[in-house]
Scaffold this active site. Structure first.
Site, PDB file in Angstrom:
ATOM      1  N   GLY A  49       0.872  -1.168   0.000  1.00 50.75           N
ATOM      2  CA  GLY A  49       0.000   0.000   0.000  1.00 50.75           C
ATOM      3  C   GLY A  49       0.902   1.209   0.000  1.00 50.75           C
ATOM      4  O   GLY A  49       2.077   1.074   0.314  1.00 50.75           O
ATOM      5  N   CYS A  50       0.394   2.393  -0.339  1.00 50.62           N
ATOM      6  CA  CYS A  50       1.328   3.516  -0.343  1.00 50.62           C
ATOM      7  C   CYS A  50       1.457   4.106   1.052  1.00 50.62           C
ATOM      8  O   CYS A  50       2.313   4.914   1.331  1.00 50.62           O
ATOM      9  CB  CYS A  50       0.981   4.556  -1.392  1.00 50.62           C
ATOM     10  SG  CYS A  50      -0.262   5.720  -0.920  1.00 50.62           S
ATOM     11  N   GLN A  51       0.584   3.688   1.979  1.00 46.59           N
ATOM     12  CA  GLN A  51       0.673   4.202   3.345  1.00 46.59           C
ATOM     13  C   GLN A  51       1.258   3.187   4.309  1.00 46.59           C
ATOM     14  O   GLN A  51       1.965   3.537   5.233  1.00 46.59           O
ATOM     15  CB  GLN A  51      -0.712   4.620   3.838  1.00 46.59           C
ATOM     16  CG  GLN A  51      -1.278   5.779   3.051  1.00 46.59           C
ATOM     17  CD  GLN A  51      -2.746   6.004   3.357  1.00 46.59           C
ATOM     18  OE1 GLN A  51      -3.242   5.606   4.397  1.00 46.59           O
ATOM     19  NE2 GLN A  51      -3.436   6.634   2.444  1.00 46.59           N
TER      20      GLN A  51
END
Lengths: 137, 405
Positions: A49-51
């Site tokens: 995920g990008c987070q």
């Protein structure tokens, strides 16, 4: 660790009357989930995920699917515990029959599992359902 | 004159939003800014009263839409002090602007040539040049930053030579907040005859951009980070460079004469604007620019500095808080890590308290790797934020720290 069942989690979370207690419960669940040893957090098990990042290992035993998961973020780990409470040690048919959206809605957490959140949770749900579908066919 | 912040806030309807019963504290302004009522009204007025296609002046509405659309171009040109308004090309945003430049550059690059960028790039100002270099067989040179997040000017100067065809850098770093010395960087690049492209996505909203004074060849920015609509942005290019720049998309609007087997392309700005443009977006963006330019720019900067100063002061009192990007000259962007916590967890708990921040890699994965961090939490301030909101953010952060301990 013995995870509470999905119904137990629904009951537990309904018991709290403020968000802090609810989040603290999820954080504590996340901390209690054993996670994966470093050597099992490999690239092929990574759901990026990008987070935050999530790793998952799946296996089957006696016609049931078993999952071990880990995340670098503790609330994501706690949310994963909620997902596992629904899916772990269940037959593929039970997994496919389970309405995860209704479950998260009942937990009042649906905002956290929408596809727009880059935390990998939705991808894990899709992966688990994919494995269950393959097992059925 | 100072800013009347509460009157300013009144102009932004979204700032009245409540999240889970708590007032919204919007600190994700580097991702996109909110829109004042005048911008929303400009969009509604266009669609309600003079919607028509432009540059086909055979009826009243088309004339009116064309006039307002071209006036919008003039607003942008004046705002950045372009020499002529034909230097302003409408795009879908900074990313498309940069792609137009990279696409054209690729056709001029050869083996042995180099393009110079910095370690602090957003993916939009990295992947574009990287791909152009790969296709052309040219070299991509990346200039390092120091621990504070400032560009190493010595390394920059020594990397420049006659093989440098283009230099690209951000006006302001989206992840670190660093304001680059853009005039100095431009001058050094010009000394070796390189083209200079500035990614102005984060810089434009902080005022005072004068493309002629900077001396660059390209300056790209988006409307939505400047209180305007999404899906609209600008490529400003020096006329002498832009009028021969390879065409980007082909189709209607960008042509002068078309035969079945050949086409003569049109003149600036149309030659780089194929198809029906984003008319409402351009009009909305100009409304935003006119609104913003009308504010006392000195007061805007003073207010933004005060917000950042208060945040830095409170950060110093916060145990375990590490700021990422501590340049002397920076805008109101505060990227940080909180010892023992993950940025995503911070984001969850702030969100539940009505506070909107960004968490993650900030669209700058190589920069995060360079800093040896997985990502950051980032609060970014704009003109409508208040000192009380900065304080509320830190109170919420303390709660997150306690809960996650």
């Amino acid at each position: 660790m013995q995870l509470p069942s999905s119904q137990e989690i629904i009951d537990d979370l309904a018991f709290f009357d403020d968000w802090e207690q609810r989040y603290q419960y999820i954080i504590d669940l996340g901390k209690a989930l054993p996670g994966l040893p470093e050597e099992e957090r490999t690239a092929d098990r990574l759901v990026k995920g990008c987070q935050s990042q999530v790793w998952m290992v799946a296996r089957s035993k006696d016609g049931k699917l078993l999952f071990d998961v880990d995340s670098d973020a503790v609330i994501v780990q706690g949310l994963l515990a909620l997902v596992l409470a629904a899916y772990n040690d269940k037959t593929p048919v039970q997994i496919l029959d389970f309405d995860i959206d209704a479950y998260f809605e009942e937990l009042d957490l649906e905002r956290h599992i929408t596809p727009t959140r880059g935390n990998g949770l939705r991808a894990i749900v899709a992966k688990i359902n994919g494995l269950a579908r393959n097992a059925v066919h | 004159m100072s800013l009347n912040i509460s009157a300013l806030r009144e102009q932004f309807p979204i700032l009245k939003t409540q999240i889970d019963g708590k007032p919204l504290v919007y600190l994700d302004n580097a991702a996109t800014t909110q829109k004042p009522q005048v911008v929303i009204d400009a969009l509604v007025e266009y669609y309600s009263t003079y919607n028509a296609n432009v540059h086909r002046g055979s009826h009243y509405l088309s004339d009116e839409a064309t006039r307002r659309y071209e006036n919008a171009r003039t607003s942008v040109a004046n705002f950045i002090n372009a020499a002529v308004k034909e230097e302003v090309i409408w795009t879908s945003g900074t990313t498309e602007s940069l792609n137009i430049i990279a696409h054209g550059l690729m056709q001029q690059l050869g083996t042995g040539d180099q393009v110079v960028i910095t370690e602090m790039e957003h993916h939009a100002n990295l992947v574009t040049w990287q791909q152009a270099c790969i296709k052309a067989g040219a070299k991509l040179v990346v200039i390092p930053i120091n621990e504070a997040g400032e560009l190493d000017l010595r390394a920059y100067e020594s990397a420049l030579n006659s093989a440098t065809k283009l230099v690209a850098f951000p006006h302001v770093s989206n992840a670190l907040g660093t304001i680059n010395p853009i005039e100095e960087l431009t001058l050094m690049a010009k000394n070796v005859g390189a083209l200079v492209s500035i990614d102005g996505a984060q810089g434009i909203a902080h005022g005072g951009v004068d493309v002629q004074a900077i001396g660059c060849d390209f300056y790209s920015f988006s409307g939505h980070k400047l209180f305007g609509p999404t899906g609209i942005g600008c490529l400003w290019g020096r006329k002498a460079v832009l009028e021969d720049w390879p065409v980007w998309q082909t189709g209607g609007e960008m042509i002068a004469d078309v035969e079945y087997q050949s086409t003569t392309f049109g003149a600036l700005p149309n030659r780089l604007e194929a198809g029906t443009p984003n008319i409402s977006g351009a009009i909305g963006m100009a409304a935003a620019i006119d609104w913003f330019a009308d504010l006392d720019q000195q007061a805007v900067q003073t207010h933004e500095k005060a917000l950042l100063a208060r945040a830095i002061e409170l950060a110093a009192d916060m145990p375990g808080m590490r700021l990422i990007g501590t340049a002397t000259n920076k805008v109101g962007i505060m990227s940080f890590l909180l010892e023992g916590t993950h940025p995503a967890d911070i984001g969850f708990i702030l969100d539940r308290q009505g506070i909107a921040i960004r968490t993650g890699d900030n669209c700058a994965q190589p920069l995060m790797k360079r800093l040896k961090i997985p990502g950051t939490a980032r609060a970014s301030f704009s003109i409508y934020n208040t000192i009380e909101e900065v304080e509320a953010f830190f109170i919420a952060l303390k709660k997150a720290q306690t809960m996650l301990a």
